[in-house]
Design a protein around this motif. Structure first.
Motif, PDB file in Angstrom:
ATOM      1  N   GLY A 351       0.920  -1.227   0.227  1.00  0.00           N
ATOM      2  CA  GLY A 351       0.059   0.029   0.063  1.00  0.00           C
ATOM      3  C   GLY A 351       0.841   1.248   0.183  1.00  0.00           C
ATOM      4  O   GLY A 351       1.920   1.198  -0.148  1.00  0.00           O
ATOM      5  N   ASP A 352       0.178   2.268   0.218  1.00  0.00           N
ATOM      6  CA  ASP A 352       0.846   3.725   0.053  1.00  0.00           C
ATOM      7  C   ASP A 352       0.365   4.437   1.130  1.00  0.00           C
ATOM      8  O   ASP A 352      -0.972   4.509   1.395  1.00  0.00           O
ATOM      9  CB  ASP A 352       0.535   4.474  -1.265  1.00  0.00           C
ATOM     10  N   LEU A 353       1.218   5.249   1.864  1.00  0.00           N
ATOM     11  CA  LEU A 353       0.823   6.044   3.203  1.00  0.00           C
ATOM     12  C   LEU A 353       0.854   7.740   2.881  1.00  0.00           C
ATOM     13  O   LEU A 353       0.936   8.503   4.016  1.00  0.00           O
ATOM     14  CB  LEU A 353       1.729   5.412   4.124  1.00  0.00           C
ATOM     15  N   GLY A 533      17.260   0.464  13.302  1.00  0.00           N
ATOM     16  CA  GLY A 533      16.067   0.069  13.315  1.00  0.00           C
ATOM     17  C   GLY A 533      14.711   0.732  13.041  1.00  0.00           C
ATOM     18  O   GLY A 533      13.522   0.393  13.599  1.00  0.00           O
ATOM     19  N   VAL A 534      14.751   1.838  12.320  1.00  0.00           N
ATOM     20  CA  VAL A 534      13.676   2.694  12.320  1.00  0.00           C
ATOM     21  C   VAL A 534      13.035   2.403  10.783  1.00  0.00           C
ATOM     22  O   VAL A 534      13.871   2.429   9.741  1.00  0.00           O
ATOM     23  CB  VAL A 534      13.876   4.431  12.255  1.00  0.00           C
ATOM     24  N   LEU A 535      11.654   2.087  10.919  1.00  0.00           N
ATOM     25  CA  LEU A 535      11.258   1.558   9.631  1.00  0.00           C
ATOM     26  C   LEU A 535      10.732   2.932   8.583  1.00  0.00           C
ATOM     27  O   LEU A 535      10.758   4.190   9.107  1.00  0.00           O
ATOM     28  CB  LEU A 535       9.896   1.004  10.003  1.00  0.00           C
ATOM     29  N   VAL A 536      11.003   2.689   7.343  1.00  0.00           N
ATOM     30  CA  VAL A 536      11.010   3.513   6.403  1.00  0.00           C
ATOM     31  C   VAL A 536       9.702   3.416   5.480  1.00  0.00           C
ATOM     32  O   VAL A 536       9.382   2.062   4.992  1.00  0.00           O
ATOM     33  CB  VAL A 536      12.041   3.697   5.292  1.00  0.00           C
ATOM     34  N   ASP A 567      12.557  -3.799   6.353  1.00  0.00           N
ATOM     35  CA  ASP A 567      13.019  -2.288   6.710  1.00  0.00           C
ATOM     36  C   ASP A 567      11.908  -1.348   6.409  1.00  0.00           C
ATOM     37  O   ASP A 567      12.150  -0.186   6.471  1.00  0.00           O
ATOM     38  CB  ASP A 567      14.409  -2.067   6.118  1.00  0.00           C
ATOM     39  N   VAL A 568      10.965  -1.850   5.379  1.00  0.00           N
ATOM     40  CA  VAL A 568      10.239  -1.011   4.686  1.00  0.00           C
ATOM     41  C   VAL A 568       8.676  -1.130   5.506  1.00  0.00           C
ATOM     42  O   VAL A 568       8.021  -2.341   5.726  1.00  0.00           O
ATOM     43  CB  VAL A 568      10.035  -1.083   3.523  1.00  0.00           C
ATOM     44  N   LEU A 569       8.071   0.052   6.009  1.00  0.00           N
ATOM     45  CA  LEU A 569       6.880   0.180   6.815  1.00  0.00           C
ATOM     46  C   LEU A 569       5.838  -0.370   5.980  1.00  0.00           C
ATOM     47  O   LEU A 569       4.955  -1.543   6.310  1.00  0.00           O
ATOM     48  CB  LEU A 569       6.467   1.461   7.328  1.00  0.00           C
ATOM     49  N   ASN A 570       5.573  -0.124   4.704  1.00  0.00           N
ATOM     50  CA  ASN A 570       4.375  -0.325   4.060  1.00  0.00           C
ATOM     51  C   ASN A 570       4.498  -1.650   3.091  1.00  0.00           C
ATOM     52  O   ASN A 570       3.914  -2.044   2.117  1.00  0.00           O
ATOM     53  CB  ASN A 570       3.870   0.675   2.877  1.00  0.00           C
ATOM     54  N   ALA A 575      -3.097  -5.649   8.811  1.00  0.00           N
ATOM     55  CA  ALA A 575      -3.206  -6.031  10.230  1.00  0.00           C
ATOM     56  C   ALA A 575      -1.776  -5.728  10.850  1.00  0.00           C
ATOM     57  O   ALA A 575      -1.922  -4.946  11.812  1.00  0.00           O
ATOM     58  CB  ALA A 575      -3.674  -7.329  10.464  1.00  0.00           C
ATOM     59  N   GLN A 576      -0.855  -6.008  10.263  1.00  0.00           N
ATOM     60  CA  GLN A 576       0.422  -5.722  10.853  1.00  0.00           C
ATOM     61  C   GLN A 576       0.814  -4.103  10.894  1.00  0.00           C
ATOM     62  O   GLN A 576       1.118  -3.579  11.982  1.00  0.00           O
ATOM     63  CB  GLN A 576       1.694  -6.230  10.009  1.00  0.00           C
ATOM     64  N   LEU A 577       0.268  -3.503   9.762  1.00  0.00           N
ATOM     65  CA  LEU A 577       0.462  -2.110   9.927  1.00  0.00           C
ATOM     66  C   LEU A 577      -0.165  -1.360  10.652  1.00  0.00           C
ATOM     67  O   LEU A 577       0.117  -0.421  11.385  1.00  0.00           O
ATOM     68  CB  LEU A 577       0.004  -1.501   8.474  1.00  0.00           C
ATOM     69  N   ARG A 578      -1.713  -1.732  11.125  1.00  0.00           N
ATOM     70  CA  ARG A 578      -2.539  -1.288  12.217  1.00  0.00           C
ATOM     71  C   ARG A 578      -1.843  -1.322  13.470  1.00  0.00           C
ATOM     72  O   ARG A 578      -1.711  -0.413  14.395  1.00  0.00           O
ATOM     73  CB  ARG A 578      -3.772  -1.719  12.108  1.00  0.00           C
ATOM     74  N   SER A 579      -1.310  -2.421  13.613  1.00  0.00           N
ATOM     75  CA  SER A 579      -0.656  -2.808  15.100  1.00  0.00           C
ATOM     76  C   SER A 579       0.725  -1.847  15.243  1.00  0.00           C
ATOM     77  O   SER A 579       0.926  -1.354  16.319  1.00  0.00           O
ATOM     78  CB  SER A 579      -0.180  -4.120  15.014  1.00  0.00           C
TER      79      SER A 579
END
Length: 585
Positions: A351-353, A533-536, A567-570, A575-579
C-alpha cells in the motif's frame, strides 16, 4: 536481520581526506564569521594532522580501536573525528551551514577565493551567490574591486563556465525518457545483438549527468556510423570506431561504447561504475594476479571472464552485485561474506501512506484515488491531504478534514479488498507544534508530519523543531525529512542522526518520498535508519492517479540505501500495519 551488512558498512565511506576537508570547511566558515583566529588555526592544523596520519582514522573508529595521538588533536577534535567517521559530517559543520548563507559557501569552492575575498565581495558589492558573481563579472563591477586583477578574473570566468557545465544534471524520469527511445533505436540496428544503459542511470542515482550506452556488436565501425544517425543528436562531440560522445537536442550527453560478445559483460560492469566500485574490483583482481578492464578479466594472456557481469564477479570470488549497491560503501565486503541484502522490490509494497486528492492540491477525487489503488491490488491507501497552514496547497481546516473523514467511512463501505486509512499531511510549524488540534489528530489513523517553510533555520533549530513534533502522541511519519528539491533546493540544515534516533525512541517512522524531484531520504540516511531499526515508508506523495507509478523511483532509492523488505513500513499487511501505527501512539 539476516543478510544485513555489518553496522560499519551501513554508513558513507569516509577516508582521512574527507575528515580533513570537514575540518578545513569548518575553518573557512568560522573565518567568514570572523571567529577567534586561534580557533580557526586549530581546525586548519587538525586538517594537516589528519592528512599526515599513517592509518585510516575512520577504519579505527568503526572497528572500535583507539585513535593514534596526532599533533594538535585534543579530546574535542578527537570526538569530532569519531562523529565524522560515522556520519561524514559533524554538528558544528551543520550548524555553520545553517548560519552562513549557502551562496557564500559555494563561493568558497572557487579557485583563489578564500574567506577573506568572500567577505570582501559581500561587503563591497553585495555578492552572496555564484549568480551574483557571474553578473558582476559580466557587467564589469568585479574588475573595479581591489585585488581582482585580470588573471583572477580569467580564472573565475573559467571556473564558473566549468561549474555550469558540470551542473547540467537531469532527474531520473527525464533521463529515462531519453534513454528508452535511444535504446529502442540502437537495439533495432543491424549487427547489434545487445545494448544496455550503464552509468549512474543504471545505478539509479537521484540525478543523472550523462547517459552511458554499451552495445554488443562485432562490426563496430559500421554500427557506430549508424548509431550516429539517431535523429535527436544535435552535436557529435567525439567519434571513433568503438566509442563516441554526442549531445542530444535536450542537452543531455550520451557516451556510446561498442564491444564484442566476449567483452560485453566486462564493459557493462566497467561503465556502470561507480568509479570507486570499479577501483576496488580492479584492486581485488591485482591481488589475485589478474588484470580487470573493460575487455575482461585476464591472467597474463588468458581471458578468465568477460562475456557476462556474473562471470566477472564469480571469477573474482564474489556473487553478482546489483548496480544500485555499487558505490564501494561496503558491498564488496558484504558480498565476500555472503551478507548482501535481499533488497526491497516494488512488488513487496502492500500500500501507500501518502497521497493527495482534490480536497487539497491533488487532481483526482478521493474515490478516484481509491479505485486506482484497488486496481493495483493494494491492501490499503492513506489519504493525507494538506493541513490548513499550507494555503498555497488549499490546506484543510478542521471542519473540512472532519467532512473528509466521514467520506472515507462511506467509500470504505463500498470498497472490496482495499481499506482507506484516515490521515493528513500536517504542517510542522516553526516552533515544532502541529498544525491541527489534538482533538482532530486523535481521530486519524496516520499523521504525516512535514516541514514546508522556515527552511533557513539553523541545524539546531530545525532539529529541535522536528523532535518536538515527533513528541506529539499522534505523530506517525516524518515526510520528506530534509526538504530537498533536487536541482532546485538543497536540504535544510538538520541533525538527521538525532532525528533518526528520536524516531526509534518514539516508535515513529521516516518517509522516503518517491517524487523524483525529492527522493528524500537519501541513500545514506536510509542506511542509517536501517541500522537504527527505524522503519521507512516508501511513499508516492501522489497528487493524481498516475503518480502511484512513481513508487518505482522510491524503491530504487531504497535499494541504494540497502533497504530490505523488512526495513520498509508499507510492506506490512494491513493488520500488521495497524498494530505498528497503534504502537507509535
Amino acid at each position: 536481520m539476516p543478510g544485513s551488512p555489518r553496522a560499519s558498512a551501513g554508513l558513507p565511506a569516509v577516508d582521512n581526506e574527507r575528515i580533513a576537508r570537514v575540518f578545513e570547511e569548518i575553518a573557512d566558515l568560522l573565518e567568514l564569521e570572523v571567529a577567534n583566529p586561534f580557533r580557526i588555526r586549530a581546525y586548519r592544523n587538525a586538517a594537516r594532522s589528519v592528512r599526515g596520519a599513517e592509518s585510516s582514522l575512520a577504519a579505527l573508529v568503526l572497528a572500535g580501536e583507539p585513535l593514534p595521538k596526532l599533533p594538535g588533536i585534543g579530546e574535542d577534535l578527537a570526538e569530532k573525528i569519531q562523529v565524522i567517521s560515522r556520519t561524514g559530517t559533524c554538528p558544528l559543520l551543520e550548524r555553520l551551514h545553517g548560519e552562513v548563507p549557502a551562496g557564500q559557501t559555494e563561493l568558497l569552492h572557487l579557485p583563489s577565493i578564500g574567506p577573506k575575498r568572500v567577505r570582501l565581495l559581500h561587503q563591497e558589492l553585495g555578492i552572496d551567490s555564484l549568480q551574483d558573481l557571474q553578473a558582476a563579472l559580466g557587467n564589469g563591477r568585479l574588475a573595479r574591486l581591489h585585488g581582482f586583477g585580470p588573471r583572477l578574473l580569467t580564472q573565475l570566468a573559467t571556473a564558473l563556465k566549468a561549474r555550469s557545465a558540470s551542473e547540467r544534471r537531469h532527474l531520473q524520469p527525464d533521463a529515462r525518457a531519453q534513454a528508452e527511445p535511444l535504446l529502442r533505436f540502437v537495439r533495432g540496428l543491424e549487427g547489434v545483438t545487445d545494448a544496455q544503459v550503464a552509468g549512474s542511470l543504471r545505478r539509479r542515482r537521484d540525478t543523472i549527468g550523462d547517459l552511458d550506452i554499451v552495445l554488443c556488436a562485432e562490426d563496430a565501425s559500421r554500427v557506430m556510423a549508424t548509431v550516429l544517425d539517431y535523429p535527436p543528436i544535435s552535436e557529435v562531440m567525439a567519434s571513433g570506431e568503438t566509442r563516441s560522445s554526442v549531445r542530444l537536442d535536450s542537452g543531455l550527453q550520451v557516451d556510446f561504447r561498442i564491444v564484442g560478445r566476449q567483452s560485453f559483460g566486462a564493459a557493462l560492469q566497467y561503465f556502470t561504475g561507480s568509479k570507486a566500485h570499479g577501483i576496488a574490483l580492479r584492486r581485488r583482481a591485482r591481488e589475485r594476479g589478474c588484470k580487470l578492464n573493460e575487455y575482461g578479466l585476464f591472467r597474463g594472456d588468458e581471458r578468465l571472464a568477460g562475456e557476462t557481469e556474473e562471470g566477472v564477479y564469480r571469477a573474482l570470488g564474489l556473487p553478482w552485485i546489483v548496480p544500485e549497491l555499487r558505490e564501494d560503501s561496503g558491498e564488496i565486503d558484504a558480498a565476500e561474506r555472503g551478507a548482501l541484502p535481499h533488497l526491497v522490490e516494488l512488488r513487496d509494497l502492500r500500500g501507500d501512506l501518502h497521497c493527495h486528492t482534490r480536497d487539497s492540491d491533488g487532481s483526482n477525487s478521493l474515490r478516484d484515488m481509491a479505485l486506482a489503488a484497488q486496481r493495483l491490488g493494494w491492501e490499503y491507501l492513506a489519504i493525507t491531504d494538506h493541513s490548513q497552514h499550507l494555503n498555497i496547497a488549499h490546506g484543510m481546516d478542521a471542519e473540512r478534514l472532519a467532512r473528509q473523514l466521514d467520506e472515507i467511512d462511506r467509500v470504505n463501505e463500498e470498497l472490496d479488498g482495499l481499506t482507506l486509512l484516515k490521515g493528513c499531511e500536517v504542517d510542522i510549524l516553526a516552533d515544532g507544534s502541529l498544525d491541527l488540534p489534538d482533538s482532530l489528530l486523535e481521530r486519524l489513523d496516520i499523521v504525516v508530519g512535514a516541514v514546508h517553510g522556515y527552511f533557513r533555520l539553523s541545524a539546531a533549530q530545525h532539529t529541535r523543531r522536528i523532535l518536538r513534533a515527533m513528541d506529539s502522541p499522534w505523530f506517525t511519519v516524518l515526510a520528506h525529512p530534509t526538504g530537498r528539491l533536487l536541482l532546485e533546493r538543497d536540504a535544510f540544515a538538520v541533525d538527521m542522526r538525532a532525528v533518526i534516533r528520536h524516531a526509534r525512541q518514539r516508535g515513529c517512522f521516516l518517509e522516503l518520498n518517491a517524487q523524483p524531484q525529492r527522493l528524500d531520504l537519501d541513500e545514506h540516511y536510509c542506511r542509517l535508519a536501517k541500522e537504527e531499526g527505524v522503519l521507512v515508508s516508501i511513499a508516492s506523495d501522489a497528487h493524481r492517479v498516475f503518480d502511484f507509478a512513481l513508487l518505482d523511483y522510491g524503491v530504487g532509492q531504497a535499494r541504494r540505501g540497502w533497504l530490505e523488505r523488512g526495513d520498509v513500513l508499507n510492506t506490512r499487511s494491513l493488520a500488521q500495519l495497524r498494530s505498528l501505527l497503534q504502537r507509535s501512539r
